[in-house]
Write an enzyme that holds these catalytic residues in place. Structure first.
Site, PDB file in Angstrom:
ATOM      1  N   PRO A  43      18.476  29.805   0.764  1.00 38.43           N
ATOM      2  CA  PRO A  43      18.561  30.455   2.078  1.00 38.43           C
ATOM      3  C   PRO A  43      17.201  30.747   2.707  1.00 38.43           C
ATOM      4  O   PRO A  43      17.047  30.640   3.933  1.00 38.43           O
ATOM      5  CB  PRO A  43      19.333  31.745   1.801  1.00 38.43           C
ATOM      6  CG  PRO A  43      19.232  31.974   0.336  1.00 38.43           C
ATOM      7  CD  PRO A  43      19.146  30.616  -0.280  1.00 38.43           C
ATOM      8  N   HIS A  66      30.634  55.051  57.787  1.00 33.91           N
ATOM      9  CA  HIS A  66      30.875  56.422  57.330  1.00 33.91           C
ATOM     10  C   HIS A  66      32.377  56.704  57.179  1.00 33.91           C
ATOM     11  O   HIS A  66      32.823  57.857  57.297  1.00 33.91           O
ATOM     12  CB  HIS A  66      30.262  57.456  58.297  1.00 33.91           C
ATOM     13  CG  HIS A  66      28.795  57.292  58.512  1.00 33.91           C
ATOM     14  ND1 HIS A  66      27.849  57.919  57.727  1.00 33.91           N
ATOM     15  CD2 HIS A  66      28.097  56.541  59.408  1.00 33.91           C
ATOM     16  CE1 HIS A  66      26.636  57.574  58.150  1.00 33.91           C
ATOM     17  NE2 HIS A  66      26.772  56.743  59.158  1.00 33.91           N
ATOM     18  N   SER A  91      53.793  52.157  39.030  1.00 34.51           N
ATOM     19  CA  SER A  91      54.042  53.519  38.566  1.00 34.51           C
ATOM     20  C   SER A  91      55.226  53.555  37.629  1.00 34.51           C
ATOM     21  O   SER A  91      56.191  52.804  37.786  1.00 34.51           O
ATOM     22  CB  SER A  91      54.295  54.441  39.765  1.00 34.51           C
ATOM     23  OG  SER A  91      54.691  55.725  39.337  1.00 34.51           O
ATOM     24  N   LYS A 100      56.290  51.255  43.895  1.00 37.27           N
ATOM     25  CA  LYS A 100      54.853  51.429  44.130  1.00 37.27           C
ATOM     26  C   LYS A 100      54.077  50.247  43.535  1.00 37.27           C
ATOM     27  O   LYS A 100      54.306  49.849  42.393  1.00 37.27           O
ATOM     28  CB  LYS A 100      54.369  52.731  43.498  1.00 37.27           C
ATOM     29  CG  LYS A 100      52.972  53.158  43.944  1.00 37.27           C
ATOM     30  CD  LYS A 100      52.679  54.577  43.454  1.00 37.27           C
ATOM     31  CE  LYS A 100      51.413  55.125  44.083  1.00 37.27           C
ATOM     32  NZ  LYS A 100      50.221  54.406  43.647  1.00 37.27           N
ATOM     33  N   ASN A 112      50.110  48.921  42.960  1.00 33.79           N
ATOM     34  CA  ASN A 112      48.712  49.341  42.938  1.00 33.79           C
ATOM     35  C   ASN A 112      47.771  48.135  42.869  1.00 33.79           C
ATOM     36  O   ASN A 112      48.153  47.078  42.359  1.00 33.79           O
ATOM     37  CB  ASN A 112      48.449  50.259  41.749  1.00 33.79           C
ATOM     38  CG  ASN A 112      49.199  51.576  41.847  1.00 33.79           C
ATOM     39  OD1 ASN A 112      49.497  52.036  42.943  1.00 33.79           O
ATOM     40  ND2 ASN A 112      49.506  52.173  40.711  1.00 33.79           N
ATOM     41  N   GLU A 131      41.033  47.458  40.357  1.00 32.92           N
ATOM     42  CA  GLU A 131      40.672  48.608  39.525  1.00 32.92           C
ATOM     43  C   GLU A 131      40.028  48.162  38.214  1.00 32.92           C
ATOM     44  O   GLU A 131      39.101  48.806  37.706  1.00 32.92           O
ATOM     45  CB  GLU A 131      41.912  49.456  39.251  1.00 32.92           C
ATOM     46  CG  GLU A 131      42.446  50.169  40.494  1.00 32.92           C
ATOM     47  CD  GLU A 131      43.824  50.766  40.286  1.00 32.92           C
ATOM     48  OE1 GLU A 131      44.337  50.706  39.144  1.00 32.92           O
ATOM     49  OE2 GLU A 131      44.400  51.282  41.256  1.00 32.92           O
TER      50      GLU A 131
END
Length: 469
Positions: A131, A189, A319, A325, A327, A332
């Protein structure tokens, strides 16, 4: 376990019991027992890079006559198996180990030496191919590990990150073209601003990714410098003068990437600024992904009580309690990729700035964190492009309706009636729930033809002063 489940291997500290079916030897076994820290071991990219380095070193040493040709050939064949992923389970050492990565270098040396010994006709553990004396000839952990680090990172950038970013760029560009005629309310903004097209916004996202690609490309020349040939401290003791250039050339041939000998071996081993710079480019790209994902989440917010300007794909129920629902789950996930990459960048920048005198002692940490970031950006970009961006649709009717209600349309009145009158119009429109057009006509500031010319939302998305010939 029975005695025949183990075999005896030795190193300079004495004998160790090693699993009988393992190709690794005594030093690897010591490392396994010394570092039960994270359970995280080096993955495919880094193990492949180790194989490439050991193969290229053996080819260079064979050319130079520093190890026997027949033994070099067996080392090359064993290294090829490592490169191909045939022995990944033989690399059990924890990432959190000696800062030079000596344990992982010796892990590679032992695995390749024992497998090469088999190919040579000998028995595992007999060290007919040694080795240190053969597999590691003309090398040190101090130059092998940073070399493998650059090879793995370079391949990850060229073969994974850049193609994935190109996929995302193409997806954004397709939406830029699809949405070029969708006029909508701009926002600064988080408040209503003058009109833009949805295509212009997506063009901004596309440009972010294009510039990210340029940033990653720009760090490649430093990442493609290799420390191999510096041995212990950068002087090149115990290696042939021609070894570094030959080995780097072989590494380039194996990878298709123009790797080369480091400009300065002392810098290449004592500091890892190139890794910090390159990861900084990845961190910036991750920030671009995060910004784009956040914007798309906002634009898709709703479906009835948000901005609702784009319709997001229905990737999965959103959900466990609210029926129907949906998402923005993929966006994310991209947000979370960004946070992990930022954390990795803190570790990489801190580690690259450390070490003492002639050796940086954070090599395993740098390699692991860089490669994880590259993998996250690669997979995140591809998933984002294919499962989210490509499936977005514009709510054209809603965009048109909301842009007509925007108070920011009054901005276009400034050249025609002056800022003070335009401000009065905007305040009255808001107070009386009227459009800017309605109030301008009521106040008699402009006639209908003039209003049509000045308050054309589409023209407001282009450079110029409305109402002028």
């Amino acid at each position: 376990m029975a005695d025949d489940d183990y075999r005896t291997e030795a190193d300079s500290l004495g004998e160790m019991q090693v699993p009988a079916d393992a190709y690794w030897g005594a030093q690897t076994q010591r490392a396994v027992e010394n570092f039960p820290i994270s359970g995280i071991t080096f993955g495919r990219r880094f193990v492949r890079a180790l194989g490439i380095v050991k193969k290229s070193a053996a080819k260079a040493n064979r050319d130079l006559g520093t190890i026997p040709e027949d033994k070099a050939d067996c080392i090359i064949e064993a290294a090829d198996e490592v490169i191909a992923g045939e022995h990944d389970e033989q690399f059990p050492v924890d990432v959190f180990q000696t800062g030079s990565g000596t344990s992982t270098n010796m892990n590679a040396n032992e695995v390749i030496a024992n497998r090469a010994t088999e190919l040579y006709g000998g028995e595992i553990g007999t060290r007919e191919i040694h080795p240190n004396d053969h597999v590691n000839f003309g090398q040190s952990s101090n130059d092998v590990i940073p070399t493998a680090m650059h090879v793995a990172s370079g391949e990850a950038v060229v073969n994974d990150v850049l193609p994935a970013l190109a996929t995302l760029k193409d997806a954004l560009e397709a939406k830029e073209e699809e949405f070029e005629d969708v006029v909508k309310t701009g926002r600064t903004h988080l408040q209503d601003a003058t009109p833009v097209t949805l295509g212009q916004e997506f063009g901004g996202y596309r440009t972010q990714i294009e510039k990210g690609i340029e940033r990653v490309e720009s760090v490649r020349p430093r990442l493609e410098e290799l420390a191999l040939g510096g041995t212990a401290v950068g002087t090149g003791l115990n290696t042939h003068p021609e070894f570094p250039e030959r080995a780097a050339r072989y590494i380039g041939e194996e990878t298709g990437i123009p790797f080369r000998e480091a400009d300065d071996h002392f810098e290449a081993q004592a500091a890892h600024d190139a890794m910090s710079e390159a990861h900084g480019a990845l961190r910036t790209v991750a920030g671009s992904l995060n910004k784009i994902a956040n914007d798309l989440r906002l634009l898709a917010s709703g479906p009835r009580n948000g901005l609702g300007e784009i319709d997001q794909p229905e990737n999965q129920p959103g959900s466990s309690i609210m029926p129907g629902k949906i998402n923005p789950v993929v966006a994310e996930a991209v947000n979370q990729v960004h946070k992990q990459v930022v954390g990795n960048d803190a570790a990489v920048s801190a580690g690259a700035a450390e070490g003492q005198i002639d050796l940086n002692l954070y090599k395993p940490l740098l390699a692991h964190n860089f490669l994880q970031s590259a993998e996250l950006i690669t997979n995140g970009s591809e998933v984002f492009a294919e499962k989210f961006v490509a499936k977005l649709e514009a709510d054209r009717e809603h965009c048109e309706e909301r842009v007509q209600q925007s108070m920011a349309l009054a901005t276009a009145l400034n050249p025609a009636i002056g800022y003070d009158k335009a401000s009065k119009v905007a305040k009255k429109a808001l107070a009386e729930n009227k459009t800017i057009r309605e109030v301008v006509l009521e106040e008699g500031y402009l006639d209908e033809d003039e209003v049509d010319e000045v308050l054309d939302p589409r023209k407001m998305t282009e450079r110029g002063i409305l109402g002028e010939e």
